[in-house]
Scaffold this motif. Structure first.
Motif, PDB file in Angstrom:
ATOM      1  N   ARG A   4       0.832  -1.202   0.000  1.00 24.85           N
ATOM      2  CA  ARG A   4       0.000   0.000   0.000  1.00 24.85           C
ATOM      3  C   ARG A   4       0.869   1.255   0.000  1.00 24.85           C
TER       4      ARG A   4
ATOM      5  N   VAL B 222       2.562   1.649  -3.519  1.00 25.96           N
ATOM      6  CA  VAL B 222       1.711   2.114  -4.618  1.00 25.96           C
ATOM      7  C   VAL B 222       1.239   3.540  -4.377  1.00 25.96           C
ATOM      8  N   GLU B 223       1.040   3.892  -3.114  1.00 24.34           N
ATOM      9  CA  GLU B 223       0.593   5.248  -2.841  1.00 24.34           C
ATOM     10  C   GLU B 223       1.673   6.252  -3.251  1.00 24.34           C
ATOM     11  N   ALA B 224       2.939   5.870  -3.041  1.00 24.02           N
ATOM     12  CA  ALA B 224       4.024   6.805  -3.357  1.00 24.02           C
ATOM     13  C   ALA B 224       4.398   6.778  -4.830  1.00 24.02           C
ATOM     14  N   THR B 225       4.240   5.631  -5.483  1.00 24.74           N
ATOM     15  CA  THR B 225       4.762   5.514  -6.844  1.00 24.74           C
ATOM     16  C   THR B 225       3.683   5.382  -7.909  1.00 24.74           C
ATOM     17  N   ALA B 226       2.439   5.112  -7.511  1.00 24.65           N
ATOM     18  CA  ALA B 226       1.339   4.939  -8.458  1.00 24.65           C
ATOM     19  C   ALA B 226       1.611   3.821  -9.461  1.00 24.65           C
ATOM     20  N   ILE B 227       2.233   2.744  -8.986  1.00 26.81           N
ATOM     21  CA  ILE B 227       2.387   1.580  -9.856  1.00 26.81           C
ATOM     22  C   ILE B 227       1.434   0.486  -9.390  1.00 26.81           C
TER      23      ILE B 227
END
Lengths: 128, 313, 288
Positions: free
Chosen positions: A41, A44-49
Motif C-alpha cells: 500500500r 503504490v501510494e508513493a509511486t502509483a504503480i
C-alpha cells in the motif's frame, strides 16, 4: 524506510526496478537485516504503480532469500548483501586500480569500457 | 478510519432537504406571506362598517371598504387556488428535470441509492412541503371567507371551490406528479415545465367541467328564487303538460314581465324546474373530486416510476 | 465479474470476464464505447439487448458495492466540497470512508468550504473521485479518471486510488484513450474498438502472446497476422505465434504495448484475443 523511484522510460520491467533498488540499498547498507520494507500500500501510494508489481518484486526478493514475509506484520530484510564486499580488500584493490588507471592517462569512458568488458567476461551468466 | 453511519432512509431525505434548501425556503416564505395576507384580509372583513345595509346609506367610505374586501377576497381565492398548483408543476419539472439535464441524478444513483428510491425521496420531500403549505393556506382562506362578510359569493365558483375545499391540496399533488412525469419524459427542465403547466391547466378545466356530474343532481320546482343564486345550477327549464322536461325555456322575452302563469301557458308548460346541486352536495362532491384527483396523481406517479425503470436497470 | 451485452450501435457482442482484484485499463479511441460500457456496468444504462453482470449480480443489485465516476463528473454546483462529501456519507450508510474521501478530495490545497461551481475541472475530478473512492466499493469504474489532472495530482491520485485498491482488494476499471496514462498502474488490459472487444486479458499475457517478425518471406503462416507490411526488401508483421517461431528465418522482437494497441485499432479485421482469465465462459458464473 526505503523509497523506490520508478522510471517508466528505462525499459526495465517495473518489478525489476524494485528488486534492483532493494538490492542496491542492501549493498550500500541502507537496509539491514530486521528492517521492514514498505507495505504494498505504501509503495503504490508513493509511486502509483500496480500493486501486483510490488507483490511480484517482493516475491522475487523472498525467493532469493533476501527478505521474508511475516504474516500480518510486513516484509522484513533477512540478510544483507555485499556489505562484506564493500569492506573486503577487493574494494580497496579496485579503488587502487582506478587510481592507477587515471594517473596512467585513461579517460572515464575508457575505464568504464574496460570495467564493463571485464564484468561481462567474468559474469556471463547474467547473475543478478 | 472513520465511519460515519446514517440510517439509509433518513440520510437520503436529509440529502434531498439540503440540496433543495433554497426552493424550500422560498416556498416557506411564500406560505408565510400568504398567511399574513389572509390574516390582514380577515381583519378587514371584521370591520363593523362593512355589513351590507350600511353601504350606500352612510356614505362612500364604507362602501369602498366592502368593495375592496370583496375583490381582495376573490384575488386571494384565485391565488390560493392557482398559484400552489403552478408552483407544484414547476417544482416537479425543475427539481427532477434539472438533475437529469445536468446528469447529477447519476451522482445519487452511483452512490448506494437506487433510482426508484431517489425518485421517491425527490417526490416525497416537495410533496410534504407543498401539501402542508397549501393545506394551511386553504384552511386559513376558509376561515377568512366563512367568518367574513357575505358578499353573495357562490361557493361553487371554481376559485372558491379550490381555495376553500379539500380538492385544493390534492391538485397540488397532481401538479407535482405531472411535473415529475414530464421531467422524466423530456429530461429537460424547460420543456418539462411547459408540459406540466399545460397538463395542469387541462386537469383544472376538466375538473371544472366534470365536477357537476360527480354526484346525482337534485331537482327543484317552481319559479326562480334568490336561493338559486347559492347553488350549482346545471340546467333550468319548464315542465310541459305531458310531464316532459324542456331545458332552456325561460320567460326573459315576456311581454308583461312577472306574469309567470301566462308565460308558462304560452310555452304550453305547467311548472318551472331546475337541476341543481344544493349546499348539501358540497362536501360529497369535494370528497369525490379529491378521491378522483388523488387516484389520478397516484397513476401519474406510477407512470413516472415506470418511465424511470424503463431506461434503467 | 462478467459482462455480456449486445447493443447497437455503440457496443456489439461485448462479452468478457474481469478477474477480481485486478486493475484494468479500458483503452480505446474516442467513440469506441468505453463510457457506454462503464455506464452499463455501473447500472446507469439498461442494455438494449443482452445482460450485464457485475460482482456476480445485476448492476442494480450490486449498486452499493460499485463505485462509479462518470466522465462528465456530475456534482451539485450549489454544494460545498465538504457538503458533497457529507452527501456521500449520507447516501452510503455503513460503507463510507471519510478519511479516504478527504484525502482524495482535498489533496494539497482544496478548501473544504469552496462551492463546487467555483472549482476548476481538475478539482471537480478530485471531488468526483473522492465520492467514488470514499464509498469503499468492491469494484471501481472510473471513466477517464486522470483526464484533466495536472501531473502532480495525477501521480498523487493514482497512488491514493491504488492504495485503496490494495487495502480493500478492490477491482478497478479505468478508461482512457491514452495508454501511457494508465500503463504503469494497470495489470489487465481491455482494448475496445468500434464497439467491440479487441484485446482482453492480463497485460503480460497479452504482450507475450504477440511477436514482431521480420524476414524475407511475406508468408507468416501458421501464425495469426494482426498487421503486416514491407520493410525495405523484407517483410514485417505483428503476429500471434501459433506454435514455435523459427528464429532462423525471422528476426523475432517483442512489440511494446503501444504498438500492439495501434496495430489492433488499425486492423479491425484481426481477430479479437482473450487470454486465459478474460475469455467469456457462458457456463461459468462470475466469482468476484
Amino acid at each position: 524506510m526505503i523509497e523506490y523511484r520508478i522510471d517508466r522510460r528505462t525499459g526495465v520491467a517495473t518489478y525489476l526496478q524494485i528488486v534492483q533498488q532493494t538490492k542496491q540499498a542492501l549493498r550500500l547498507g541502507l537496509l539491514e537485516p530486521g528492517d521492514r520494507l514498505p507495505t504494498a500500500r505504501e509503495v503504490v501510494e508513493a509511486t502509483a504503480i500496480n500493486p501486483n508489481t510490488v507483490l511480484k518484486a517482493y516475491r522475487e526478493l523472498e525467493r532469493e532469500g533476501l527478505v521474508e514475509a511475516r504474516r500480518g506484520q510486513g516484509t522484513f530484510v533477512r540478510k544483507s548483501l555485499g556489505a562484506a564486499a564493500a569492506q573486503s580488500p577487493l574494494a580497496g584493490e579496485l579503488a587502487d586500480w582506478m587510481r592507477r588507471a587515471r594517473t596512467g592517462g585513461l579517460a572515464r569512458e575508457d575505464v568504464a569500457a574496460l570495467f564493463n568488458s571485464a564484468l561481462e567476461r567474468e559474469f556471463t551468466e547474467g547473475e543478478q | 478510519m472513520t465511519t460515519l453511519s446514517y440510517s439509509p432512509r433518513h440520510g437520503l431525505i436529509r440529502a434531498v432537504l439540503r440540496l433543495h434548501r433554497v426552493p424550500l425556503w422560498v416556498w416557506t416564505m411564500m406560505v408565510i406571506a400568504g398567511a399574513s395576507g389572509l390574516v390582514w384580509l380577515h381583519q378587514l372583513g371584521q370591520e363593523p362598517a362593512l355589513y351590507g345595509e350600511s353601504c350606500g346609506a352612510t356614505g362612500l367610505l364604507q362602501c369602498a371598504t366592502e368593495l375592496r374586501y370583496g375583490s381582495t377576497e376573490l384575488r386571494s381565492a384565485q391565488l390560493v387556488a392557482w398559484l400552489p398548483c403552478g408552483i407544484a408543476a414547476c417544482a416537479g419539472a425543475a427539481l427532477i428535470g434539472r438533475e437529469l439535464e445536468h446528469g447529477t441524478a447519476a451522482l445519487a444513483w452511483s452512490q448506494s441509492v437506487s433510482p426508484a428510491r431517489w425518485l421517491a425521496a425527490k417526490l416525497a420531500v416537495p410533496a410534504v412541503a407543498l401539501l402542508g403549505g397549501t393545506a394551511a393556506l386553504t384552511l386559513m382562506f376558509r376561515w377568512v371567507w366563512v367568518s367574513g362578510p357575505d358578499g353573495g359569493v357562490n361557493r361553487w365558483n371554481s376559485e372558491y371551490f379550490h381555495a376553500a375545499g379539500s380538492v385544493g391540496p390534492v391538485y397540488v399533488l397532481l401538479g407535482l406528479a405531472l411535473g415529475a412525469l414530464a421531467a422524466l419524459l423530456t429530461r429537460r427542465t424547460l420543456p418539462a415545465t411547459g408540459l406540466a403547466l399545460t397538463g395542469m391547466a387541462l386537469a383544472y378545466t376538466l375538473g371544472d367541467q366534470a365536477r357537476s356530474s360527480l354526484w346525482p343532481a337534485s331537482e327543484v320546482r317552481g319559479p326562480w328564487g334568490p336561493a338559486l343564486n347559492q347553488v350549482d345550477q346545471l340546467e333550468a327549464g319548464m315542465i310541459t303538460k305531458s310531464g316532459e322536461h324542456v331545458s332552456g325555456l325561460a320567460c326573459g322575452d315576456q311581454a308583461v314581465p312577472g306574469d309567470l302563469a301566462a308565460c308558462l301557458s304560452n310555452h304550453g308548460a305547467v311548472d318551472f324546474y331546475a337541476k341543481v346541486h344544493p349546499t348539501s352536495h358540497y362536501w360529497p362532491i369535494q370528497l369525490v373530486e379529491t378521491g378522483v384527483v388523488l387516484t389520478l396523481a397516484t397513476a401519474v406517479v406510477a407512470a413516472a416510476f415506470w418511465v424511470l425503470r424503463r431506461s434503467l436497470p | 465479474m462478467r459482462y455480456g451485452r449486445r447493443r447497437d450501435p455503440v457496443l456489439r457482442d461485448c462479452s468478457f470476464r474481469l478477474p477480481a482484484g485486478r486493475i484494468c485499463a479500458l483503452i480505446g479511441p474516442n467513440g469506441a464505447g468505453k463510457s457506454t460500457l462503464l455506464a452499463l456496468a455501473a447500472g446507469m444504462l439498461r442494455p438494449t439487448q443482452g445482460t450485464v453482470r457485475a460482482l456476480g449480480a445485476s448492476p442494480a443489485e450490486s449498486r452499493s458495492r460499485i463505485g462509479y465516476a462518470a466522465q462528465t463528473r456530475p456534482l451539485y454546483p450549489q454544494l460545498t466540497v465538504a457538503a458533497t462529501l457529507r452527501l456521500g456519507a449520507e447516501l452510503n450508510p455503513g460503507r463510507w470512508d471519510q478519511e479516504v474521501a478527504e484525502r482524495v478530495a482535498f489533496g494539497t490545497d482544496l478548501d473544504p468550504s469552496a462551492r463546487i461551481r467555483t472549482l476548476s475541472g481538475g478539482q471537480r475530478t478530485r471531488v468526483a473521485l473522492a465520492l467514488a473512492l470514499g464509498k469503499r466499493a468492491e469494484l471501481l469504474l472510473l471513466d477517464e479518471p486522470m483526464a484533466d489532472l495536472d501531473p502532480v495530482a495525477r501521480h498523487q491520485l493514482m497512488g491514493a486510488l491504488l492504495a485503496v485498491a490494495v487495502e480493500h482488494g478492490t477491482s478497478v476499471v479505468m478508461s482512457s484513450h491514452v495508454l501511457a496514462e494508465l500503463e504503469g498502474a494497470c495489470d489487465h488490459l481491455l482494448l475496445l474498438g468500434r464497439g467491440q472487444i479487441r484485446l482482453a486479458g492480463d497485460s503480460e499475457d497479452v504482450l507475450t502472446a504477440h511477436a514482431r517478425l521480420t524476414g524475407a518471406s511475406p508468408d507468416f503462416a501458421p501464425h495469426t497476422v494482426v498487421e503486416s507490411g514491407t520493410t525495405g526488401r523484407g517483410h514485417t508483421a505483428l503476429v500471434r505465434p501459433q506454435g514455435p517461431v523459427d528464429a532462423t528465418t525471422w528476426l523475432v522482437e517483442q512489440p511494446s504495448m503501444e504498438e500492439l494497441i495501434l496495430a489492433h485499432l488499425r486492423n479491425p479485421g484481426a481477430p479479437a484475443l482473450f487470454t486465459g482469465s478474460a475469455s467469456p465462459a457462458p457456463s461459468q458464473e462470475a466469482a468476484a
